[in-house]
Enzyme design. Sequence first.
Site, PDB file in Angstrom:
ATOM      1  N   VAL A 211      49.844  12.578  40.910  1.00 35.14           N
ATOM      2  CA  VAL A 211      50.138  12.298  42.388  1.00 35.14           C
ATOM      3  C   VAL A 211      51.705  12.541  42.449  1.00 35.14           C
ATOM      4  CG1 VAL A 211      50.504  10.348  43.840  1.00 35.14           C
ATOM      5  CG2 VAL A 211      48.632  10.225  42.306  1.00 35.14           C
TER       6      VAL A 211
ATOM      7  N   MET B 278      54.028   1.557  31.132  1.00 36.68           N
ATOM      8  CA  MET B 278      55.306   1.001  30.779  1.00 36.68           C
ATOM      9  C   MET B 278      56.248   0.432  32.100  1.00 36.68           C
ATOM     10  SD  MET B 278      56.711   3.494  27.724  1.00 36.68           S
ATOM     11  CE  MET B 278      57.418   4.668  28.684  1.00 36.68           C
ATOM     12  N   GLY B 279      55.469   0.125  33.127  1.00 42.21           N
ATOM     13  CA  GLY B 279      56.013  -0.705  34.188  1.00 42.21           C
ATOM     14  C   GLY B 279      56.813   0.177  35.037  1.00 42.21           C
TER      15      GLY B 279
ATOM     16  N   GLY C 206      47.348   9.577  33.649  1.00 40.43           N
ATOM     17  CA  GLY C 206      47.891  10.454  34.360  1.00 40.43           C
ATOM     18  C   GLY C 206      47.746  11.915  33.747  1.00 40.43           C
TER      19      GLY C 206
ATOM     20  N   HIS D 142      50.605   5.400  39.393  1.00 35.84           N
ATOM     21  CA  HIS D 142      49.895   4.274  38.479  1.00 35.84           C
ATOM     22  C   HIS D 142      49.004   3.385  39.104  1.00 35.84           C
ATOM     23  CE1 HIS D 142      54.008   4.243  36.528  1.00 35.84           C
ATOM     24  NE2 HIS D 142      53.193   4.331  35.368  1.00 35.84           N
TER      25      HIS D 142
HETATM   26  O1  PAF Z   1      52.466   7.006  29.914  1.00 30.33           O
HETATM   27  C1  PAF Z   1      52.939   5.816  29.582  1.00 30.33           C
HETATM   28  O2  PAF Z   1      53.563   5.259  30.385  1.00 30.33           O
HETATM   29  C2  PAF Z   1      53.027   5.552  27.863  1.00 30.33           C
HETATM   30  O3  PAF Z   1      53.205   6.538  27.206  1.00 30.33           O
HETATM   31  C3  PAF Z   1      51.877   4.832  27.604  1.00 30.33           C
HETATM   32  C4  PAF Z   1      50.543   5.488  27.446  1.00 30.33           C
HETATM   33  C5  PAF Z   1      51.801   3.523  28.463  1.00 30.33           C
HETATM   34  C6  PAF Z   1      52.123   4.098  26.032  1.00 30.33           C
HETATM   35  O4  PAF Z   1      53.156   3.440  26.063  1.00 30.33           O
END
Ligand code: PAF
Length: 285
Positions: free
Chosen positions: A173, A27-28, A144, A34
């Site tokens: 992490v 979700m950025g 994660g 990430h």
């Molecule tokens: O973990 C996340 O950031 C969100 O739940 C995901 C897996 C991108 C789904 O929107």
Amino acid sequence: MKVIQTIAEMRKLRQRLLEPVGFVPTMGYLHEGHLTLVRKAKEKNASAVVSIFVNPTQFGPQEDFEKYPRDTERDLAMLKTAKTDAVFMPSAEEMYPANSVTWVDVKKITEHLEGAARPGHFRGVATVVAKLFNIVQPDRAYFGQKDAQQVLVVKRMVADLNMNIEVIAVPTVREPDGLAMSSRNIYLNPEQRKAATVLYRALNHVLELWSEGERNPARLRRHMLDVLRSEPLAVVEYVSVADPETLEEMETAKPGGLVSMAVRVGKTRLIDNMVLELKPRLLPD
Ligand code: PAF
């Protein structure tokens, strides 16, 4: 690095990507957690695709969808450094057209923990992940372990819907002081940020007891609560020692058991967890 904003473009690019394709849905507002997923995807696959989409359907009406942190420019710079091949950034309008009425609803394991605390959350997660899987068509997908229940829900969905995708959980992490990395940590002021380490301290305490042979889940939960309640800024939502498949509370703590918690520090909701291991290792200092 290709940056793609429509489903049609993503499908077109997918045909040209070298296989196997590793996929990291996000979700950025990216952080080192990430990037670790992206590096794993790069290591094991010929191409790595990352999606950035703040998924409205997984937020409850009182939750932080509107103010969820966003910084696309910074995210893209980070992904470029991590040698991502393609970034998929669809619009909410295209992902959820007004006539869309289909949901993916994983039952049972979503009745506990985060699912109980955030009704509808996993329906939103499973639906968007299924859609992203259909669009990106990855061979492997990376998540994660910090969101342990999300990993289980996605694995269940993939198995139940016969999706030909390997779902890989990557260890959490942490910041140098043990706080699990999360995009939401940005909400914490300096005092709250310090208090937030209490989750890691509580996990470490359980780990010590588990290493000494404690197998009573009620006692493990009570000790976790004692540590969490020693921090005046922390408000506990739940602590749990659960069966890793059903997510029901265990009667006897066993290797594989999932120790997890949700705690509010100020307005920020934090989660963390660890898996009880056969040969316990202390978490890094
Ligand atoms: O973990 C996340 O950031 C969100 O739940 C995901 C897996 C991108 C789904 O929107």
